[in-house]
Scaffold this motif. Structure first.
Motif, PDB file in Angstrom:
ATOM      1  N   SER A 137       9.641 -13.081   8.650  1.00  0.00           N
ATOM      2  CA  SER A 137      10.289 -11.765   8.499  1.00  0.00           C
ATOM      3  C   SER A 137       9.716 -10.987   7.326  1.00  0.00           C
ATOM      4  O   SER A 137       9.400  -9.798   7.440  1.00  0.00           O
ATOM      5  N   TRP A 138       9.618 -11.664   6.201  1.00  0.00           N
ATOM      6  CA  TRP A 138       9.172 -10.953   4.998  1.00  0.00           C
ATOM      7  C   TRP A 138       7.713 -10.575   5.098  1.00  0.00           C
ATOM      8  O   TRP A 138       7.309  -9.495   4.684  1.00  0.00           O
ATOM      9  N   LEU A 139       6.892 -11.452   5.657  1.00  0.00           N
ATOM     10  CA  LEU A 139       5.474 -11.126   5.830  1.00  0.00           C
ATOM     11  C   LEU A 139       5.324  -9.946   6.793  1.00  0.00           C
ATOM     12  O   LEU A 139       4.513  -9.038   6.567  1.00  0.00           O
ATOM     13  N   THR A 140       6.108  -9.945   7.855  1.00  0.00           N
ATOM     14  CA  THR A 140       6.024  -8.854   8.830  1.00  0.00           C
ATOM     15  C   THR A 140       6.427  -7.534   8.179  1.00  0.00           C
ATOM     16  O   THR A 140       5.760  -6.502   8.357  1.00  0.00           O
ATOM     17  N   ALA A 141       7.519  -7.558   7.408  1.00  0.00           N
ATOM     18  CA  ALA A 141       7.958  -6.331   6.723  1.00  0.00           C
ATOM     19  C   ALA A 141       6.891  -5.862   5.732  1.00  0.00           C
ATOM     20  O   ALA A 141       6.590  -4.666   5.634  1.00  0.00           O
ATOM     21  N   TYR A 142       6.286  -6.811   5.018  1.00  0.00           N
ATOM     22  CA  TYR A 142       5.230  -6.487   4.035  1.00  0.00           C
ATOM     23  C   TYR A 142       4.046  -5.804   4.742  1.00  0.00           C
ATOM     24  O   TYR A 142       3.534  -4.775   4.304  1.00  0.00           O
ATOM     25  N   THR A 143       3.622  -6.401   5.861  1.00  0.00           N
ATOM     26  CA  THR A 143       2.477  -5.840   6.608  1.00  0.00           C
ATOM     27  C   THR A 143       2.803  -4.431   7.100  1.00  0.00           C
ATOM     28  O   THR A 143       1.976  -3.517   7.018  1.00  0.00           O
ATOM     29  N   MET A 144       4.030  -4.265   7.631  1.00  0.00           N
ATOM     30  CA  MET A 144       4.398  -2.949   8.178  1.00  0.00           C
ATOM     31  C   MET A 144       4.438  -1.883   7.085  1.00  0.00           C
ATOM     32  O   MET A 144       3.980  -0.760   7.272  1.00  0.00           O
ATOM     33  N   LEU A 145       4.972  -2.233   5.929  1.00  0.00           N
ATOM     34  CA  LEU A 145       5.109  -1.246   4.851  1.00  0.00           C
ATOM     35  C   LEU A 145       3.771  -0.905   4.221  1.00  0.00           C
ATOM     36  O   LEU A 145       3.439   0.273   4.038  1.00  0.00           O
ATOM     37  N   PHE A 146       3.005  -1.958   3.878  1.00  0.00           N
ATOM     38  CA  PHE A 146       1.869  -1.741   2.973  1.00  0.00           C
ATOM     39  C   PHE A 146       0.520  -1.826   3.680  1.00  0.00           C
ATOM     40  O   PHE A 146      -0.332  -0.958   3.490  1.00  0.00           O
ATOM     41  N   THR A 147       0.306  -2.865   4.508  1.00  0.00           N
ATOM     42  CA  THR A 147      -1.012  -3.037   5.125  1.00  0.00           C
ATOM     43  C   THR A 147      -1.214  -1.984   6.219  1.00  0.00           C
ATOM     44  O   THR A 147      -2.221  -1.290   6.261  1.00  0.00           O
ATOM     45  N   VAL A 148      -0.218  -1.870   7.098  1.00  0.00           N
ATOM     46  CA  VAL A 148      -0.312  -0.936   8.224  1.00  0.00           C
ATOM     47  C   VAL A 148       0.232   0.436   7.831  1.00  0.00           C
ATOM     48  O   VAL A 148      -0.369   1.467   8.127  1.00  0.00           O
ATOM     49  N   MET A 268       3.253 -10.361  12.353  1.00  0.00           N
ATOM     50  CA  MET A 268       3.264 -11.093  11.087  1.00  0.00           C
ATOM     51  C   MET A 268       2.228 -10.543  10.108  1.00  0.00           C
ATOM     52  O   MET A 268       2.381  -9.416   9.644  1.00  0.00           O
ATOM     53  N   GLY A 269       1.161 -11.288   9.812  1.00  0.00           N
ATOM     54  CA  GLY A 269       0.182 -10.857   8.827  1.00  0.00           C
ATOM     55  C   GLY A 269      -0.724 -12.033   8.539  1.00  0.00           C
ATOM     56  O   GLY A 269      -0.508 -13.142   9.029  1.00  0.00           O
ATOM     57  N   SER A 270      -1.716 -11.784   7.715  1.00  0.00           N
ATOM     58  CA  SER A 270      -2.716 -12.824   7.441  1.00  0.00           C
ATOM     59  C   SER A 270      -2.206 -13.779   6.369  1.00  0.00           C
ATOM     60  O   SER A 270      -1.238 -13.498   5.655  1.00  0.00           O
ATOM     61  N   ARG A 271      -2.923 -14.873   6.220  1.00  0.00           N
ATOM     62  CA  ARG A 271      -2.626 -15.824   5.150  1.00  0.00           C
ATOM     63  C   ARG A 271      -2.755 -15.134   3.795  1.00  0.00           C
ATOM     64  O   ARG A 271      -1.952 -15.348   2.893  1.00  0.00           O
ATOM     65  N   ASP A 272      -3.794 -14.268   3.664  1.00  0.00           N
ATOM     66  CA  ASP A 272      -3.982 -13.570   2.383  1.00  0.00           C
ATOM     67  C   ASP A 272      -2.810 -12.630   2.107  1.00  0.00           C
ATOM     68  O   ASP A 272      -2.382 -12.478   0.960  1.00  0.00           O
ATOM     69  N   ASP A 273      -2.311 -11.979   3.158  1.00  0.00           N
ATOM     70  CA  ASP A 273      -1.135 -11.108   2.963  1.00  0.00           C
ATOM     71  C   ASP A 273       0.073 -11.927   2.521  1.00  0.00           C
ATOM     72  O   ASP A 273       0.864 -11.482   1.690  1.00  0.00           O
ATOM     73  N   LEU A 274       0.219 -13.141   3.085  1.00  0.00           N
ATOM     74  CA  LEU A 274       1.355 -13.981   2.679  1.00  0.00           C
ATOM     75  C   LEU A 274       1.213 -14.386   1.203  1.00  0.00           C
ATOM     76  O   LEU A 274       2.200 -14.378   0.452  1.00  0.00           O
ATOM     77  N   ALA A 275      -0.017 -14.686   0.793  1.00  0.00           N
ATOM     78  CA  ALA A 275      -0.234 -15.031  -0.621  1.00  0.00           C
ATOM     79  C   ALA A 275       0.062 -13.822  -1.511  1.00  0.00           C
ATOM     80  O   ALA A 275       0.684 -13.950  -2.579  1.00  0.00           O
ATOM     81  N   ALA A 276      -0.342 -12.632  -1.058  1.00  0.00           N
ATOM     82  CA  ALA A 276      -0.070 -11.409  -1.843  1.00  0.00           C
ATOM     83  C   ALA A 276       1.437 -11.151  -1.911  1.00  0.00           C
ATOM     84  O   ALA A 276       1.966 -10.767  -2.961  1.00  0.00           O
ATOM     85  N   LEU A 277       2.111 -11.360  -0.788  1.00  0.00           N
ATOM     86  CA  LEU A 277       3.575 -11.191  -0.773  1.00  0.00           C
ATOM     87  C   LEU A 277       4.235 -12.156  -1.752  1.00  0.00           C
ATOM     88  O   LEU A 277       5.144 -11.769  -2.509  1.00  0.00           O
ATOM     89  N   ALA A 278       3.775 -13.413  -1.759  1.00  0.00           N
ATOM     90  CA  ALA A 278       4.356 -14.406  -2.671  1.00  0.00           C
ATOM     91  C   ALA A 278       4.157 -13.965  -4.123  1.00  0.00           C
ATOM     92  O   ALA A 278       5.078 -14.065  -4.947  1.00  0.00           O
ATOM     93  N   ASN A 279       2.973 -13.405  -4.438  1.00  0.00           N
ATOM     94  CA  ASN A 279       2.730 -12.881  -5.797  1.00  0.00           C
ATOM     95  C   ASN A 279       3.644 -11.706  -6.103  1.00  0.00           C
ATOM     96  O   ASN A 279       4.193 -11.589  -7.190  1.00  0.00           O
ATOM     97  N   PHE A 280       3.788 -10.822  -5.123  1.00  0.00           N
ATOM     98  CA  PHE A 280       4.598  -9.604  -5.323  1.00  0.00           C
ATOM     99  C   PHE A 280       6.049  -9.966  -5.633  1.00  0.00           C
ATOM    100  O   PHE A 280       6.630  -9.471  -6.599  1.00  0.00           O
ATOM    101  N   VAL A 281       6.642 -10.855  -4.838  1.00  0.00           N
ATOM    102  CA  VAL A 281       8.065 -11.183  -5.078  1.00  0.00           C
ATOM    103  C   VAL A 281       8.229 -11.927  -6.400  1.00  0.00           C
ATOM    104  O   VAL A 281       9.238 -11.754  -7.092  1.00  0.00           O
ATOM    105  N   ALA A 282       7.210 -12.734  -6.775  1.00  0.00           N
ATOM    106  CA  ALA A 282       7.301 -13.456  -8.050  1.00  0.00           C
ATOM    107  C   ALA A 282       7.249 -12.468  -9.212  1.00  0.00           C
ATOM    108  O   ALA A 282       8.066 -12.524 -10.131  1.00  0.00           O
ATOM    109  N   ARG A 283       6.284 -11.543  -9.143  1.00  0.00           N
ATOM    110  CA  ARG A 283       6.128 -10.586 -10.262  1.00  0.00           C
ATOM    111  C   ARG A 283       7.292  -9.626 -10.380  1.00  0.00           C
ATOM    112  O   ARG A 283       7.749  -9.285 -11.456  1.00  0.00           O
ATOM    113  N   GLN A 284       7.805  -9.151  -9.208  1.00  0.00           N
ATOM    114  CA  GLN A 284       8.878  -8.145  -9.220  1.00  0.00           C
ATOM    115  C   GLN A 284      10.260  -8.792  -9.255  1.00  0.00           C
ATOM    116  O   GLN A 284      11.263  -8.098  -9.236  1.00  0.00           O
TER     117      GLN A 284
END
Ligand SMILES: NC(=O)c1ccc[n+]([C@@H]2O[C@H](COP(=O)([O-])OP(=O)(O)OC[C@H]3O[C@@H](n4cnc5c(N)ncnc54)[C@H](OP(=O)(O)O)[C@@H]3O)[C@@H](O)[C@H]2O)c1
Length: 319
Positions: A137-148, A268-284
C-alpha cells in the motif's frame, strides 16, 4: 507451519475459500532467503485472490499475503519487496513480473521465501507491524504521488476513499511532503479522521473541490471515476492503481482528451522506490497508520473487516 491460504474462489463470498491451518514450509531456491515473518499486512489483493482474480484453480491452495516484515537468517530485520521476476529473481524494470501469492507462496505465514535481492533493511524507528505496511500500500501510494504524479511541495492532490490502506498512506506521505491533500470518503467518521491526519479538506463522494488538483489518486474505480476526471486540472494526472468498486463506466473520454488529462496505471513500485520510501519515512518520522493487529490464526476476522470496508488504515496480522 501456520499460514492463511486460498482453497477455492468465490466472487461474491470471498471468505468461503479462506483457510487458516498447516501449510508446507517454503521451498529453498538458489539466491532466495527464507524470512521469519513477524508481521504481514492485509491488502485488497488478498480479497481479489479469494474472489478468483489473478489466480487459477490449479495454483490452489495458495498462501495469501504480498508484504511482510521479519527477520532474515543472519538476524537482520528486513521488509520484503513483493514483486518477483519471471524466472524467480528480483525483477528488472521491464521484464514480466509476479507478486507474492500469485506464483510463489505469500506472506500470511510463519515463514516466507523471497529472492535475496528483495530484502530491504527495516527502518529501525518502525515496529514490525508498521514496517509490514510499507511494501504494497505504502509503496503504491509513494509511486502514485512522487514517481508517477511528479508532485512537489505546494502541489495539490485528491485521494479518493479516505479509509483504505493506499489512501491513508497517500494522505500521510502527501502531508509529510508538503502537499495540499484533499480526500473523499463515504463515511463522515473517516472524513473527520482524515482531517486529523492533516488533509486540507475531506469531502463526501462526488462533492465539488474548492479548485481542481494537479493529481488524483484513484483506487476506487466506478464509484469515484467521474469525480476524479472532473477534479483534475487541465493537463493534470490521474494515477490509477485499483478499481475496488468495479471498472469505471463511462470512461469520460471526451473530457480526458479535451482537458489533456494523463491517465497512468500503477502497480506497486520498484525495489529502489521501496528503499527510498523506507528512507523517507525514517527521516520524516512518518508512521504507517494501523487500524488493527490480529494473530495470524484469526486472519478470517481480520479479512472480513477489509471485505466490509470498515477499516481506517492498515490491518496487520502477526504469526
Ligand atoms: N496496483 C497496485 O499495485 C495496487 C496496490 C495496492 C492496492 N491496489 C488496489 O487498490 C484498491 C485499494 O486497495 P487497499 O488495499 O487500499 O484497499 P482497502 O484498504 O480495502 O481500501 C478500499 C478503499 O476503497 C474505498 N471504497 C471501497 N468501496 C467503495 C465504494 N463503493 N465507494 C467509494 N469508495 C469505496 C474505501 O474508502 P472509504 O471507505 O473511505 O469510502 C477505501 O479507501 C484495491 O482495489 C486494490 O486491489 C492496487
Amino acid at each position: 507451519m501456520l499460514a492463511a491460504f486460498a482453497t477455492s474462489f468465490s466472487p461474491d463470498s470471498p471468505l468461503d475459500g479462506l483457510q487458516v491451518g498447516d501449510a508446507p514450509e517454503p521451498v529453498e531456491r538458489e539466491n532466495w532467503t527464507t524470512v521469519d515473518v513477524r508481521a504481514a499486512s492485509l491488502n485488497h489483493h488478498d480479497v481479489w485472490s479469494l474472489r478468483g482474480v489473478g489466480l487459477r484453480e490449479q495454483q490452489l491452495p495458495m498462501i495469501l499475503g504480498t508484504d511482510a516484515a521479519g527477520v532474515a537468517p543472519d538476524g537482520s530485520e528486513v521488509i520484503l519487496h513483493g514483486v518477483v521476476g519471471a524466472d524467480g529473481h528480483g525483477v528488472g524494470p521491464r521484464e514480466p513480473r509476479t507478486l507474492l501469492s500469485e506464483h510463489y507462496p505469500g506472506t500470511l505465514a510463519e515463514r516466507v521465501a523471497v529472492p535475496t535481492a528483495n530484502l530491504i533493511p527495516k527502518p529501525s524507528g518502525l515496529s514490525f507491524e508498521e514496517a509490514a505496511c510499507l511494501p504494497v500500500s505504502w509503496l503504491t501510494a509513494y509511486t502514485m504521488l512522487f514517481t508517477v504524479g511528479g508532485l512537489a511541495p505546494g502541489d495539490s492532490v485528491l485521494v479518493q476513499g479516505a479509509g483504505g490502506g493506499v489512501s491513508t498512506a497517500a494522505v500521510l506521505l502527501g502531508v509529510a511532503a508538503g502537499l495540499e491533500v484533499f480526500v473523499t470518503s463515504r463515511s463522515e467518521e473517516k472524513r473527520k479522521r482524515a482531517l486529523g491526519l492533516g488533509a486540507a479538506a475531506a469531502l463526501a463522494p462526488g462533492e465539488r473541490l474548492p479548485r481542481r488538483v494537479d493529481v488524483v489518486l484513484e483506487s476506487v474505480g466506478r464509484a469515484t471515476w467521474q469525480h476524479s476526471v472532473r477534479s483534475v486540472r487541465p493537463g493534470g494526472t490521474i494515477a490509477v492503481c485499483g478499481a475496488t468498486s468495479g471498472d469505471a463506466s463511462p470512461a469520460e473520454l471526451t473530457r480526458i482528451f479535451f482537458q489533456e488529462i494523463r491517465v497512468q496505471g500503477v502497480t506497486m513500485g520498484s525495489r529502489d522506490d521501496l528503499a527510498a520510501l523506507a528512507n523517507f519515512v525514517a527521516r520524516q518520522d512518518v508512521k504507517p497508520l494501523i487500524d488493527s493487529v490480529h494473530p495470524l490464526a484469526r486472519t478470517r476476522e481480520a479479512m472480513s473487516a477489509m471485505v466490509d470496508g470498515a477499516q481506517f488504515g492498515k490491518i496487520v496480522v502477526t504469526p
